[in-house]
Write a protein that holds these residues in place. Structure first.
Motif, PDB file in Angstrom:
ATOM      1  N   UNK A   3       0.863  -1.175   0.000  1.00  0.00           N
ATOM      2  CA  UNK A   3       0.000   0.000   0.000  1.00  0.00           C
ATOM      3  C   UNK A   3       0.897   1.221   0.000  1.00  0.00           C
ATOM      4  N   UNK A   4       0.707   2.094  -0.991  1.00  0.00           N
ATOM      5  CA  UNK A   4       1.551   3.275  -1.146  1.00  0.00           C
ATOM      6  C   UNK A   4       3.027   2.901  -1.211  1.00  0.00           C
ATOM      7  N   UNK A   5       3.332   1.756  -1.811  1.00  0.00           N
ATOM      8  CA  UNK A   5       4.699   1.330  -2.033  1.00  0.00           C
ATOM      9  C   UNK A   5       5.345   0.615  -0.865  1.00  0.00           C
ATOM     10  N   UNK A   6       4.647   0.533   0.257  1.00  0.00           N
ATOM     11  CA  UNK A   6       5.212  -0.117   1.434  1.00  0.00           C
ATOM     12  C   UNK A   6       4.518  -1.454   1.701  1.00  0.00           C
ATOM     13  N   UNK A   7       5.245  -2.425   2.281  1.00  0.00           N
ATOM     14  CA  UNK A   7       4.596  -3.686   2.668  1.00  0.00           C
ATOM     15  C   UNK A   7       3.440  -3.409   3.620  1.00  0.00           C
ATOM     16  N   UNK A   8       2.338  -4.099   3.396  1.00  0.00           N
ATOM     17  CA  UNK A   8       1.123  -3.855   4.169  1.00  0.00           C
ATOM     18  C   UNK A   8       0.621  -5.142   4.828  1.00  0.00           C
ATOM     19  N   UNK A   9       0.509  -6.214   4.039  1.00  0.00           N
ATOM     20  CA  UNK A   9      -0.035  -7.466   4.563  1.00  0.00           C
ATOM     21  C   UNK A   9       0.510  -8.637   3.767  1.00  0.00           C
ATOM     22  N   UNK A  10       0.394  -9.808   4.357  1.00  0.00           N
ATOM     23  CA  UNK A  10       0.795 -11.055   3.692  1.00  0.00           C
ATOM     24  C   UNK A  10      -0.454 -11.877   3.437  1.00  0.00           C
ATOM     25  N   UNK A  11      -0.638 -12.322   2.198  1.00  0.00           N
ATOM     26  CA  UNK A  11      -1.772 -13.151   1.830  1.00  0.00           C
ATOM     27  C   UNK A  11      -1.307 -14.598   1.685  1.00  0.00           C
ATOM     28  N   UNK A  12      -1.865 -15.493   2.500  1.00  0.00           N
ATOM     29  CA  UNK A  12      -1.583 -16.932   2.376  1.00  0.00           C
ATOM     30  C   UNK A  12      -2.587 -17.506   1.382  1.00  0.00           C
ATOM     31  N   UNK A  13      -2.134 -17.715   0.157  1.00  0.00           N
ATOM     32  CA  UNK A  13      -3.041 -18.121  -0.920  1.00  0.00           C
ATOM     33  C   UNK A  13      -3.523 -19.558  -0.710  1.00  0.00           C
TER      34      UNK A  13
END
Length: 337
Positions: A3-13
């Protein structure tokens, strides 16, 4: 996820699948043929939500996500940010057992104020203890009020004493409206139920734009159900349905005969009514005309002027919309991964 170029969250697919965006749009928003109870005319490119759904990427990634870098809300939005747990804690602190939600995308005029005051008389053995204003903050259209004026305008309703601060609370919901009327109202009910609300007010043209839906489509869903959308009964009466209770409201207008703000189901002077028209109020504001007190509280109007001076125009213009889409309402700390 960034988000806005910064790490935001990790998605476990957990799942990857493909959809047909056109089919999803049709089933979500409906058609006059398939959903004749509430859909009046076919959707087209003038409807922003329908366009968004038809333009979706057909490849869907699904799974659990974990926030690793929590965004920080910018002023003035930071003081109105109440995620569900924080909202419930605040309700408990205030001693609110019953809370009715008011959704809004506008600076409040007196009609909105009367809607909140009147709807709050619902409850159980007594009127609702609290009124939660949950303002939709997100992508804006040109001609809308700036988000800053919306949240501070609602805050001014209790700061100026028109509703007691002990009974009125302002919060924000970070959501870009899809204008999906009846089905979108279910999402709104879920959000407010998660926040701890026991009741939700629904007015005319809830989550609507244009004349695609019946003006009371959402109320039809919550009082009768809409079988063609898969709801043979109201949302809170189907198996595994919502627990939040609807409070469906019609119109408020100024009645010169009654000499007061009147409710459409009570006042019998419909031919003499003076409606609260948002476009009419915007026209006066754009011309720099101070709206009559019976339409707009002067303290709320001063909030509009405050942000007018800051942005150079009382409504969202090209510059505001562009800046809003670039900067959003949040900042994220820098994080190395």
């Amino acid at each position: 996820l960034r988000l806005k170029g910064e790490p935001f969250a990790v998605l476990d697919i957990e799942e990857i699948y493909e959809i047909n965006p056109e089919e999803v749009a049709t089933r979500t928003f409906g058609t006059p043929e398939n959903n004749p109870e509430v859909v009046k005319v076919p959707f087209d490119k003038k409807h922003p939500g329908w366009v968004i759904y038809r333009s979706m990427n057909p490849i869907i990634l699904a799974g659990k996500y974990t926030i690793i870098n929590e965004p920080k809300l910018r002023p003035p939005f930071d003081r109105f940010w109440y995620p569900p747990r924080k909202a419930r804690e605040e309700f408990d602190k205030r001693g609110w057992r019953t809370v009715i939600n008011h959704q809004t995308r506008n600076v409040p005029h007196v009609g909105h104020e009367m809607l909140m005051k009147t709807a709050a008389f619902t409850g159980d053995v007594e009127p609702c203890h609290g009124i939660l204003v949950n303002a939709i903050i997100g992508v804006k259209r040109r001609g809308d009020y700036p988000d800053e004026a919306i949240v501070e305008g609602h805050e001014m309703v209790h700061l100026a004493g028109y509703i007691k601060p002990e009974r009125h609370m302002v919060s924000i919901c970070l959501w870009d409206m899809r204008y999906g009327n009846p089905l979108e109202s279910i999402l709104h009910g879920i959000i407010r139920q998660n926040m701890g609300c026991t009741h939700h007010m629904f007015g005319r043209d809830h989550a609507a734009v244009g004349e695609y839906y019946d003006m009371y489509a959402t109320q039809i869903l919550w009082t009768k159900g809409i079988p063609s959308f898969g709801f043979p009964k109201p949302v809170n009466e189907v198996p595994y349905g919502l627990q939040i209770k609807p409070q469906n409201m019609k119109e408020f207008w100024y009645c010169p005969r009654c000499g007061e703000i009147a409710y459409s189901d009570c006042c019998n002077h419909a031919k003499e009514k003076q409606k609260f028209s948002g476009s009419f109020v915007r026209g006066m504001v754009a011309e720099g005309v101070f709206p009559p007190k019976v339409i707009f509280r002067p303290e709320v109007y001063k909030v509009i002027v405050k942000w007018w001076k800051k942005f150079g125009y009382p409504f969202c213009n090209e510059e505001y919309v562009k800046k809003k889409e670039e900067e959003l309402e949040v900042d994220l700390p820098h994080m190395e991964i």
